[in-house]
Design a protein around this motif. Structure first.
Motif, PDB file in Angstrom:
ATOM      1  N   VAL A   1       0.950  -1.295   0.044  1.00 63.59           N
ATOM      2  CA  VAL A   1      -0.025   0.306  -0.001  1.00 63.59           C
ATOM      3  C   VAL A   1       0.869   1.273   0.084  1.00 63.59           C
ATOM      4  N   LEU A   2       1.905   1.308   0.939  1.00 65.36           N
ATOM      5  CA  LEU A   2       2.775   2.397   0.848  1.00 65.36           C
ATOM      6  C   LEU A   2       3.750   2.604  -0.388  1.00 65.36           C
ATOM      7  N   LEU A   3       3.954   1.470  -0.896  1.00 65.11           N
ATOM      8  CA  LEU A   3       4.597   1.585  -2.425  1.00 65.11           C
ATOM      9  C   LEU A   3       3.974   2.429  -3.336  1.00 65.11           C
ATOM     10  N   ALA A   4       2.436   1.720  -3.556  1.00 63.42           N
ATOM     11  CA  ALA A   4       1.476   2.264  -4.202  1.00 63.42           C
ATOM     12  C   ALA A   4       1.357   3.898  -4.089  1.00 63.42           C
ATOM     13  N   ALA A   5       1.323   4.280  -2.753  1.00 66.45           N
ATOM     14  CA  ALA A   5       0.871   5.689  -2.310  1.00 66.45           C
ATOM     15  C   ALA A   5       1.870   6.681  -2.680  1.00 66.45           C
ATOM     16  N   TYR A   6       3.231   6.110  -2.363  1.00 62.46           N
ATOM     17  CA  TYR A   6       4.356   6.963  -2.350  1.00 62.46           C
ATOM     18  C   TYR A   6       5.375   6.971  -3.210  1.00 62.46           C
ATOM     19  N   ALA A   7       5.553   5.823  -4.081  1.00 66.65           N
ATOM     20  CA  ALA A   7       6.279   5.390  -5.041  1.00 66.65           C
ATOM     21  C   ALA A   7       5.856   5.477  -6.488  1.00 66.65           C
ATOM     22  N   ALA A   8       5.433   6.586  -6.855  1.00 70.03           N
ATOM     23  CA  ALA A   8       4.615   6.765  -8.169  1.00 70.03           C
ATOM     24  C   ALA A   8       5.460   6.153  -9.524  1.00 70.03           C
ATOM     25  N   PRO A   9       6.560   6.232  -9.553  1.00 76.97           N
ATOM     26  CA  PRO A   9       7.261   5.424 -10.716  1.00 76.97           C
ATOM     27  C   PRO A   9       7.184   3.913 -10.675  1.00 76.97           C
ATOM     28  N   LEU A  10       6.571   3.425  -9.609  1.00 78.14           N
ATOM     29  CA  LEU A  10       6.639   1.978  -9.509  1.00 78.14           C
ATOM     30  C   LEU A  10       4.962   1.635  -9.490  1.00 78.14           C
ATOM     31  N   ARG A  11       4.248   2.412  -9.640  1.00 80.95           N
ATOM     32  CA  ARG A  11       2.842   1.981  -9.776  1.00 80.95           C
ATOM     33  C   ARG A  11       2.395   1.068 -10.899  1.00 80.95           C
ATOM     34  N   GLY A  12       2.938   1.462 -12.130  1.00 83.68           N
ATOM     35  CA  GLY A  12       2.660   0.489 -13.186  1.00 83.68           C
ATOM     36  C   GLY A  12       2.897  -0.885 -12.753  1.00 83.68           C
ATOM     37  N   TRP A  13       4.290  -1.151 -12.326  1.00 85.76           N
ATOM     38  CA  TRP A  13       4.659  -2.264 -11.862  1.00 85.76           C
ATOM     39  C   TRP A  13       4.040  -3.096 -10.891  1.00 85.76           C
ATOM     40  N   LEU A  14       3.602  -2.110  -9.837  1.00 88.75           N
ATOM     41  CA  LEU A  14       2.588  -2.476  -8.771  1.00 88.75           C
ATOM     42  C   LEU A  14       1.307  -3.268  -9.349  1.00 88.75           C
ATOM     43  N   VAL A  15       0.758  -2.476 -10.122  1.00 93.82           N
ATOM     44  CA  VAL A  15      -0.480  -2.990 -10.841  1.00 93.82           C
ATOM     45  C   VAL A  15      -0.292  -4.280 -11.555  1.00 93.82           C
ATOM     46  N   LEU A  16       0.732  -4.588 -12.313  1.00 97.67           N
ATOM     47  CA  LEU A  16       1.134  -5.709 -13.051  1.00 97.67           C
ATOM     48  C   LEU A  16       1.487  -6.860 -11.999  1.00 97.67           C
ATOM     49  N   PHE A  17       2.167  -6.590 -10.834  1.00 95.52           N
ATOM     50  CA  PHE A  17       2.232  -7.411  -9.781  1.00 95.52           C
ATOM     51  C   PHE A  17       1.050  -7.948  -9.125  1.00 95.52           C
ATOM     52  N   TRP A  18       0.014  -6.862  -8.988  1.00 98.57           N
ATOM     53  CA  TRP A  18      -1.173  -7.456  -8.187  1.00 98.57           C
ATOM     54  C   TRP A  18      -2.002  -8.174  -9.327  1.00 98.57           C
ATOM     55  N   VAL A  19      -2.143  -7.707 -10.533  1.00100.09           N
ATOM     56  CA  VAL A  19      -2.647  -8.729 -11.460  1.00100.09           C
ATOM     57  C   VAL A  19      -2.081 -10.127 -11.683  1.00100.09           C
ATOM     58  N   MET A  20      -0.794 -10.229 -11.442  1.00101.15           N
ATOM     59  CA  MET A  20      -0.107 -11.695 -11.564  1.00101.15           C
ATOM     60  C   MET A  20      -0.171 -12.414 -10.172  1.00101.15           C
ATOM     61  N   LEU A  21       0.359 -11.494  -9.140  1.00101.49           N
ATOM     62  CA  LEU A  21       0.790 -12.264  -7.818  1.00101.49           C
ATOM     63  C   LEU A  21       0.144 -11.597  -6.655  1.00101.49           C
ATOM     64  N   GLY A  22      -0.442 -10.567  -6.733  1.00102.04           N
ATOM     65  CA  GLY A  22      -0.915  -9.503  -5.549  1.00102.04           C
ATOM     66  C   GLY A  22      -1.607 -10.486  -4.425  1.00102.04           C
ATOM     67  N   ALA A  23      -2.646 -11.011  -4.722  1.00 99.79           N
ATOM     68  CA  ALA A  23      -3.437 -11.806  -3.722  1.00 99.79           C
ATOM     69  C   ALA A  23      -2.919 -13.130  -3.258  1.00 99.79           C
ATOM     70  N   SER A  24      -2.548 -13.688  -4.279  1.00104.49           N
ATOM     71  CA  SER A  24      -1.822 -15.113  -3.860  1.00104.49           C
ATOM     72  C   SER A  24      -0.542 -15.048  -3.414  1.00104.49           C
ATOM     73  N   GLY A  25       0.431 -14.176  -3.641  1.00105.37           N
ATOM     74  CA  GLY A  25       1.593 -13.957  -3.319  1.00105.37           C
ATOM     75  C   GLY A  25       1.391 -13.468  -1.722  1.00105.37           C
ATOM     76  N   THR A  26       0.531 -12.793  -1.480  1.00104.87           N
ATOM     77  CA  THR A  26       0.392 -12.058  -0.261  1.00104.87           C
ATOM     78  C   THR A  26      -0.231 -13.142   0.804  1.00104.87           C
TER      79      THR A  26
END
Length: 219
Positions: free
Chosen positions: A165-190
Motif C-alpha cells: 500500500v505504501l509503495l502504491a501511495a508514495y512510489a509513483a514511478p513503481l505504480r505500473g509495476w505494482l499494478v502488474l504485480f497485483w494482477v499476476m501475484l498480488g493476492a496469492s503472493g500475499t
C-alpha cells in the motif's frame, strides 16, 4: 549448476510454484468480482496456500474450487458479518470525530481502535475457516484471540500488506509495476507469505491443546 536446472531441481520447482500462484491469483480475482463472494474466494485461496506453506502436494486448481464450494455459505456469512461490523465502526468513528462534543471525539478513538482490532482478526478469519472445522462464532472468537495473542505475527502480516500500500501511495514511478504485480501475484503472493506466518502460529496453538482455538483440523 546442472542440478539447479534439473526438472526436479530448485529452478523448475520455483517456476512451478510461481505459475501456480499466478493461476490462483487469477481465480481469486475472477471469483471475487461479485464482492459478496470475497469470503469464499479468500478461504479457497488460503486452503491452497496453507498447504503450499506446509510443502504438501495438492491439485491446486481442483482444491481451490472444492474449497470455494465447500466453504461458500459459512465464508460468505463471515465476510458479510465483518463487513457490516467494520462499516458500522468506521462510519461511527468518522461521524463522532466530526462532532462538536469532546466526549464524542473520545468515543471516536475507541471505535477506531475497535476497527483496527477487527482488521487484525480479519488476517486470521479466512485462514482459520480454511484450516479448521469450527462454528461461525468459534472461528470469529479464534480469529480475534489469535490476532492479539500472537501480536508480533499479526504485525508482520500487516507489514506485508502495508508495504504494498505504501509503495502504491508514495512510489509513483513503481505504480505500473505494482499494478502488474497485483494482477499476476498480488493476492496469492500475499496469501502465501502470510500462510508461512500463519502456519507457525497454528503449530504453536496445536502444540498447546488447552489453548487450541479450534476443535479439529480440516486439512
Amino acid at each position: 549448476m546442472k542440478g539447479f536446472f534439473r526438472y526436479d531441481g530448485p529452478f523448475f520447482s520455483t517456476m512451478s510454484r510461481v505459475f501456480d500462484l499466478v493461476v490462483l491469483n487469477w481465480l481469486w480475482l475472477l471469483l471475487s468480482l461479485p464482492i459478496v463472494t470475497i469470503g469464499a474466494s479468500t478461504t479457497a485461496l488460503y486452503t491452497v496456500t496453507l498447504r503450499m506453506a506446509r510443502d504438501e502436494d495438492s491439485h491446486n486448481i481442483r482444491s481451490f474450487f472444492q474449497a470455494f464450494a465447500g466453504n461458500f455459505k459459512r465464508a460468505t456469512l463471515l465476510w458479510v458479518l465483518y463487513a457490516l461490523v467494520g462499516g458500522w465502526l468506521l462510519a461511527g468513528a468518522y461521524a463522532m470525530s466530526h462532532g462538536a462534543v469532546p466526549v464524542l471525539k473520545g468515543l471516536a478513538i475507541v471505535e477506531a481502535g475497535l476497527f483496527l482490532i477487527l482488521l487484525l482478526g480479519l488476517l486470521y478469519l479466512f485462514p482459520l475457516q480454511a484450516r479448521f472445522i469450527n462454528s461461525v462464532r468459534g472461528t470469529i472468537a479464534a480469529a480475534q484471540t489469535l490476532a492479539l495473542r500472537h501480536l508480533p505475527a499479526s504485525l508482520l502480516m500487516v507489514a506485508i500488506v502495508a508495504a504494498q500500500v505504501l509503495l502504491a501511495a508514495y512510489a509513483a514511478p513503481l505504480r505500473g509495476w505494482l499494478v502488474l504485480f497485483w494482477v499476476m501475484l498480488g493476492a496469492s503472493g500475499t496469501a502465501f507469505l502470510c500462510s508461512k506466518v500463519l502456519e507457525s502460529v497454528f503449530r504453536k496453538e496445536l502444540g498447546q491443546k488447552e489453548r487450541d482455538p479450534v476443535p479439529a483440523v480440516r486439512n
